[in-house]
Motif scaffolding. Structure first.
Motif, PDB file in Angstrom:
ATOM      1  N   GLU A  27      -4.268 -10.036  -9.557  1.00 22.44           N
ATOM      2  CA  GLU A  27      -2.922 -10.250  -9.048  1.00 22.44           C
ATOM      3  C   GLU A  27      -1.964 -10.276 -10.220  1.00 22.44           C
ATOM      4  N   GLY A  28      -0.699  -9.999  -9.948  1.00 27.92           N
ATOM      5  CA  GLY A  28       0.304  -9.973 -11.008  1.00 27.92           C
ATOM      6  C   GLY A  28       1.621  -9.454 -10.489  1.00 27.92           C
ATOM      7  N   ILE A  29       2.340  -8.729 -11.351  1.00 31.65           N
ATOM      8  CA  ILE A  29       3.673  -8.243 -11.015  1.00 31.65           C
ATOM      9  C   ILE A  29       3.797  -6.782 -11.443  1.00 31.65           C
ATOM     10  N   ILE A  30       4.367  -5.960 -10.560  1.00 29.31           N
ATOM     11  CA  ILE A  30       4.758  -4.598 -10.899  1.00 29.31           C
ATOM     12  C   ILE A  30       6.246  -4.640 -11.206  1.00 29.31           C
ATOM     13  N   LYS A  31       6.627  -4.168 -12.394  1.00 29.85           N
ATOM     14  CA  LYS A  31       8.032  -4.188 -12.803  1.00 29.85           C
ATOM     15  C   LYS A  31       8.552  -2.760 -12.912  1.00 29.85           C
ATOM     16  N   THR A  32       9.705  -2.525 -12.269  1.00 29.47           N
ATOM     17  CA  THR A  32      10.404  -1.248 -12.377  1.00 29.47           C
ATOM     18  C   THR A  32      11.862  -1.550 -12.706  1.00 29.47           C
ATOM     19  N   GLU A  36      11.138  -6.487  -9.463  1.00 31.57           N
ATOM     20  CA  GLU A  36       9.786  -6.973  -9.732  1.00 31.57           C
ATOM     21  C   GLU A  36       9.104  -7.243  -8.397  1.00 31.57           C
ATOM     22  N   TYR A  37       7.851  -6.819  -8.288  1.00 33.14           N
ATOM     23  CA  TYR A  37       7.126  -6.896  -7.023  1.00 33.14           C
ATOM     24  C   TYR A  37       5.745  -7.490  -7.263  1.00 33.14           C
ATOM     25  N   PRO A  38       5.435  -8.635  -6.645  1.00 35.57           N
ATOM     26  CA  PRO A  38       4.111  -9.231  -6.832  1.00 35.57           C
ATOM     27  C   PRO A  38       3.030  -8.387  -6.153  1.00 35.57           C
ATOM     28  N   TYR A  39       1.845  -8.381  -6.734  1.00 32.82           N
ATOM     29  CA  TYR A  39       0.724  -7.687  -6.095  1.00 32.82           C
ATOM     30  C   TYR A  39      -0.483  -8.607  -6.061  1.00 32.82           C
ATOM     31  N   TYR A  40      -1.337  -8.358  -5.073  1.00 28.74           N
ATOM     32  CA  TYR A  40      -2.574  -9.120  -4.876  1.00 28.74           C
ATOM     33  C   TYR A  40      -3.687  -8.144  -4.521  1.00 28.74           C
ATOM     34  N   VAL A  41      -4.932  -8.590  -4.646  1.00 32.00           N
ATOM     35  CA  VAL A  41      -6.070  -7.735  -4.326  1.00 32.00           C
ATOM     36  C   VAL A  41      -5.917  -7.204  -2.897  1.00 32.00           C
ATOM     37  N   GLY A  42      -6.155  -5.909  -2.740  1.00 36.47           N
ATOM     38  CA  GLY A  42      -6.053  -5.264  -1.432  1.00 36.47           C
ATOM     39  C   GLY A  42      -4.703  -4.623  -1.157  1.00 36.47           C
ATOM     40  N   ASP A  43      -3.698  -4.905  -1.983  1.00 34.08           N
ATOM     41  CA  ASP A  43      -2.369  -4.317  -1.777  1.00 34.08           C
ATOM     42  C   ASP A  43      -2.359  -2.850  -2.177  1.00 34.08           C
ATOM     43  N   THR A  44      -1.512  -2.078  -1.496  1.00 30.65           N
ATOM     44  CA  THR A  44      -1.256  -0.684  -1.842  1.00 30.65           C
ATOM     45  C   THR A  44       0.254  -0.481  -1.885  1.00 30.65           C
ATOM     46  N   TYR A  45       0.725   0.135  -2.948  1.00 32.85           N
ATOM     47  CA  TYR A  45       2.155   0.415  -3.106  1.00 32.85           C
ATOM     48  C   TYR A  45       2.377   1.908  -3.185  1.00 32.85           C
ATOM     49  N   LEU A  46       3.383   2.396  -2.475  1.00 31.44           N
ATOM     50  CA  LEU A  46       3.853   3.765  -2.626  1.00 31.44           C
ATOM     51  C   LEU A  46       5.083   3.699  -3.519  1.00 31.44           C
ATOM     52  N   ILE A  47       5.003   4.295  -4.683  1.00 29.40           N
ATOM     53  CA  ILE A  47       6.098   4.279  -5.647  1.00 29.40           C
ATOM     54  C   ILE A  47       6.887   5.575  -5.469  1.00 29.40           C
ATOM     55  N   PRO A  48       8.179   5.487  -5.132  1.00 27.92           N
ATOM     56  CA  PRO A  48       8.970   6.700  -4.900  1.00 27.92           C
ATOM     57  C   PRO A  48       9.032   7.600  -6.133  1.00 27.92           C
ATOM     58  N   ALA A  49       9.264   8.885  -5.895  1.00 25.85           N
ATOM     59  CA  ALA A  49       9.321   9.862  -6.976  1.00 25.85           C
ATOM     60  C   ALA A  49      10.452   9.583  -7.956  1.00 25.85           C
ATOM     61  N   ASN A  50      11.514   8.914  -7.508  1.00 20.54           N
ATOM     62  CA  ASN A  50      12.641   8.662  -8.416  1.00 20.54           C
ATOM     63  C   ASN A  50      12.388   7.501  -9.376  1.00 20.54           C
ATOM     64  N   ILE A  51      11.293   6.751  -9.213  1.00 21.49           N
ATOM     65  CA  ILE A  51      10.913   5.707 -10.174  1.00 21.49           C
ATOM     66  C   ILE A  51      10.167   6.406 -11.310  1.00 21.49           C
ATOM     67  N   LYS A  52      10.747   6.435 -12.494  1.00 22.02           N
ATOM     68  CA  LYS A  52      10.184   7.200 -13.606  1.00 22.02           C
ATOM     69  C   LYS A  52       9.456   6.342 -14.630  1.00 22.02           C
ATOM     70  N   ALA A  53       9.459   5.010 -14.460  1.00 22.69           N
ATOM     71  CA  ALA A  53       8.730   4.142 -15.388  1.00 22.69           C
ATOM     72  C   ALA A  53       8.381   2.850 -14.668  1.00 22.69           C
ATOM     73  N   LEU A  54       7.214   2.289 -14.996  1.00 22.19           N
ATOM     74  CA  LEU A  54       6.835   0.984 -14.460  1.00 22.19           C
ATOM     75  C   LEU A  54       5.876   0.305 -15.416  1.00 22.19           C
ATOM     76  N   ALA A  55       5.783  -0.999 -15.258  1.00 18.00           N
ATOM     77  CA  ALA A  55       4.825  -1.791 -16.032  1.00 18.00           C
ATOM     78  C   ALA A  55       4.130  -2.736 -15.069  1.00 18.00           C
ATOM     79  N   ILE A  56       2.859  -2.965 -15.302  1.00 13.43           N
ATOM     80  CA  ILE A  56       2.088  -3.900 -14.492  1.00 13.43           C
ATOM     81  C   ILE A  56       1.652  -5.034 -15.398  1.00 13.43           C
ATOM     82  N   GLU A  57       1.989  -6.268 -15.003  1.00 14.54           N
ATOM     83  CA  GLU A  57       1.629  -7.460 -15.768  1.00 14.54           C
ATOM     84  C   GLU A  57       0.666  -8.310 -14.957  1.00 14.54           C
TER      85      GLU A  57
END
Length: 71
Positions: A27-32, A36-57
């Motif tokens: 679990e952690g955070i996806i930052k664009t 910032e979007y929290p994530y947990y085991v079992g989650d699935t994210y669709l990241i739009p094409a216009n997001i050109k950079a991200l970091a996962i912490e």
């Protein structure tokens, strides 16, 4: 306060399609640039094409499956 670390940082300037991020463990955070979007085991994210950079912490062991169409 838990210490976190960047476990994945991506630049998608050459990718013109959406990205899929599936969390297999952890679990952690996806930052664009848009937020910032929290994530947990079992989650699935669709990241739009216009997001050109991200970091996962995360503060714990995380396994991520990343899928996108090649440029």
């Amino acid at each position: 306060m838990r210490l976190t670390m960047v476990i994945m940082a991506r630049e998608y300037h050459k990718v013109s399609s959406f990205k899929i991020i599936m969390v297999l463990a952890g679990e952690g955070i996806i930052k664009t640039a848009t937020g910032e979007y929290p994530y947990y085991v079992g989650d699935t994210y669709l990241i739009p094409a216009n997001i050109k950079a991200l970091a996962i912490e995360s503060a714990i062991n995380t396994k991520i499956l990343e899928v996108y169409l090649p440029a």
